[in-house]
Design an enzyme around this catalytic site. Structure first.
Site, PDB file in Angstrom:
ATOM      1  N   GLY A 193      -4.451   1.276   5.747  1.00  0.00           N
ATOM      2  CA  GLY A 193      -3.675   2.660   5.066  1.00  0.00           C
ATOM      3  C   GLY A 193      -3.738   2.710   3.754  1.00  0.00           C
ATOM      4  O   GLY A 193      -3.923   1.780   3.114  1.00  0.00           O
TER       5      GLY A 193
ATOM      6  N   GLY B  19      -0.645   3.647   0.514  1.00  0.00           N
ATOM      7  CA  GLY B  19       0.468   3.959   0.185  1.00  0.00           C
ATOM      8  C   GLY B  19       0.570   4.777  -0.825  1.00  0.00           C
ATOM      9  O   GLY B  19      -0.506   5.188  -1.495  1.00  0.00           O
ATOM     10  N   GLY B  20       1.512   5.175  -1.380  1.00  0.00           N
ATOM     11  CA  GLY B  20       1.543   6.294  -2.507  1.00  0.00           C
ATOM     12  C   GLY B  20       1.127   5.696  -3.776  1.00  0.00           C
ATOM     13  O   GLY B  20       0.728   6.298  -4.731  1.00  0.00           O
TER      14      GLY B  20
ATOM     15  N   VAL C 195      -3.279  -0.310   1.503  1.00  0.00           N
ATOM     16  CA  VAL C 195      -2.422  -1.355   2.146  1.00  0.00           C
ATOM     17  C   VAL C 195      -3.594  -1.922   3.175  1.00  0.00           C
ATOM     18  O   VAL C 195      -4.298  -1.401   4.004  1.00  0.00           O
ATOM     19  CB  VAL C 195      -1.487  -0.698   2.998  1.00  0.00           C
ATOM     20  CG1 VAL C 195      -0.664  -1.598   4.053  1.00  0.00           C
ATOM     21  CG2 VAL C 195      -0.519   0.114   1.950  1.00  0.00           C
TER      22      VAL C 195
ATOM     23  N   LYS D  94      -0.099  -4.616   0.127  1.00  0.00           N
ATOM     24  CA  LYS D  94      -0.240  -3.605  -0.700  1.00  0.00           C
ATOM     25  C   LYS D  94      -0.685  -3.991  -1.865  1.00  0.00           C
ATOM     26  O   LYS D  94       0.091  -4.743  -2.579  1.00  0.00           O
ATOM     27  CB  LYS D  94       1.237  -2.860  -1.090  1.00  0.00           C
ATOM     28  CG  LYS D  94       0.841  -1.426  -1.590  1.00  0.00           C
ATOM     29  CD  LYS D  94       2.435  -0.622  -1.747  1.00  0.00           C
ATOM     30  CE  LYS D  94       2.689  -0.117  -0.278  1.00  0.00           C
ATOM     31  NZ  LYS D  94       4.094   0.793  -0.683  1.00  0.00           N
TER      32      LYS D  94
ATOM     33  N   ASP E 126      13.845   8.223  -1.090  1.00  0.00           N
ATOM     34  CA  ASP E 126      12.719   8.929  -0.804  1.00  0.00           C
ATOM     35  C   ASP E 126      12.457   8.526   0.943  1.00  0.00           C
ATOM     36  O   ASP E 126      11.698   8.119   1.215  1.00  0.00           O
ATOM     37  CB  ASP E 126      11.427   8.153  -1.497  1.00  0.00           C
ATOM     38  CG  ASP E 126      10.185   8.875  -1.532  1.00  0.00           C
ATOM     39  OD1 ASP E 126      10.234  10.250  -0.941  1.00  0.00           O
ATOM     40  OD2 ASP E 126       9.075   8.384  -1.602  1.00  0.00           O
TER      41      ASP E 126
END
Length: 301
Positions: free
Chosen positions: A16, A18-19, A23, A38, A127
């Site tokens: 994936g 992340g912001g 990841v 990450k 968040d």
């Protein structure tokens, strides 16, 4: 074999983004277990700021996913956390649409339990949103969520590291006072929890501005169509525009959710069973429960 990072972590496959970075599923040779890693570029000052924030957290709770360790190698840094493979609440609602109220209450209970532990450390998450709430792959069993992504979390009273008028967080889940530049506080997290609950129950991202406007013009709205009245009484307090009218603590909100469950109608036989399945998928060929196919000579061996 995958790339060995800092002589310890073997990066296996991307799972994936992340912001602030990719990841990966990784093998920790020292702890002999799979982890989520990450990976961040050191050259990005903003990324490093988020990294420092996340890495500073050490909250040990079954419903919190905080960083466990970190390492640096050349121009990159990484930090690791438990591997959670059931996707996020955003994935779950994308798969099923509106979720059954009793199922949502289980998720809310766990989210508020985790948030209680976070707030007990004096930390405001800032968040909370469906994409930052991950799930273990429990199949059709009881769900198990983990609150993640503490990149912009702050301890109450600590100096801000951004301009005072710069709003940080995810649009759509801001509390009204955040938009006005108020100091981070626990009720703002509870507002976001209320919006997440509405999203889970209706399958539609709530329009926070419209909701706030209705409170201002007409008072507390009627319960949305898919939200049982006892549960709406709890959520209406969570999403009240005035932070003084919300629950004061995550513990208080959690008690109210548990009380509301007792007043919900019994589930019908037609109610869809929700399955939280594995979103990461199988390990690449050669990898197994005990790690990479050949680990001899790797760090910690």
């Amino acid at each position: 074999m995958g790339e060995i990072f800092a002589g310890r972590y073997e990066l296996i496959d991307p799972i994936g983004r992340g912001g602030v970075g990719a990841v990966w599923r990784a093998w920790d040779h020292r702890r002999r277990r799979y982890v989520a890693a990450k990976v961040l570029q050191q050259s990005d000052a903003h990324t490093l700021l988020r990294f420092v924030r996340e890495q500073a957290l050490r909250i040990d709770h079954p419903h919190v996913l905080a960083p466990a360790s970190w390492a640096a190698d050349d121009d990159k840094v990484l930090f690791t956390m438990d591997l959670v493979n059931g996707g996020s609440l955003a994935h779950l609602t994308g798969d099923y649409g509106p979720l059954p109220p009793r199922f949502v209450c289980v998720l809310l209970d766990q989210l508020l339990a985790g948030l209680t532990a976070v707030h007990a450390e004096g930390v405001v998450h800032r968040d909370i949103k469906p994409a930052n709430i991950l799930l273990e792959a429990t199949g059709t069993g009881r769900p198990h969520l983990r609150l993640s992504d503490f990149g912009i979390a702050m301890r109450k009273g600590e100096p801000r590291l951004t301009e005072a008028n710069y709003v940080v967080g995810t649009p759509g889940y801001f509390a009204p006072e955040q938009m006005l530049g108020a100091e981070p506080d626990f009720p703002a997290d509870l507002f976001a929890v209320g919006l997440v609950a509405l999203y889970l129950l209706t399958g539609i991202k709530p329009d926070a501005e419209e909701l706030i406007g209705h409170f201002a013009d007409h008072g507390i709205p009627n319960a949305p169509e898919d939200v049982p009245e006892p549960l709406w009484q709890v959520l209406a307090s969570l999403v009240h525009p005035n932070p003084d009218c919300r629950f004061k603590t995550a513990t208080g909100a959690r008690k109210a959710v548990l009380a509301a469950v007792e007043m919900l109608p019994e589930p019908t036989v037609e109610e869809e069973i929700v399955e939280v399945f594995d979103h990461i998928g199988p390990l690449p060929a050669g990898y197994g429960p005990d790690g990479p196919p050949k680990t001899k000579g790797a760090a910690g061996e």
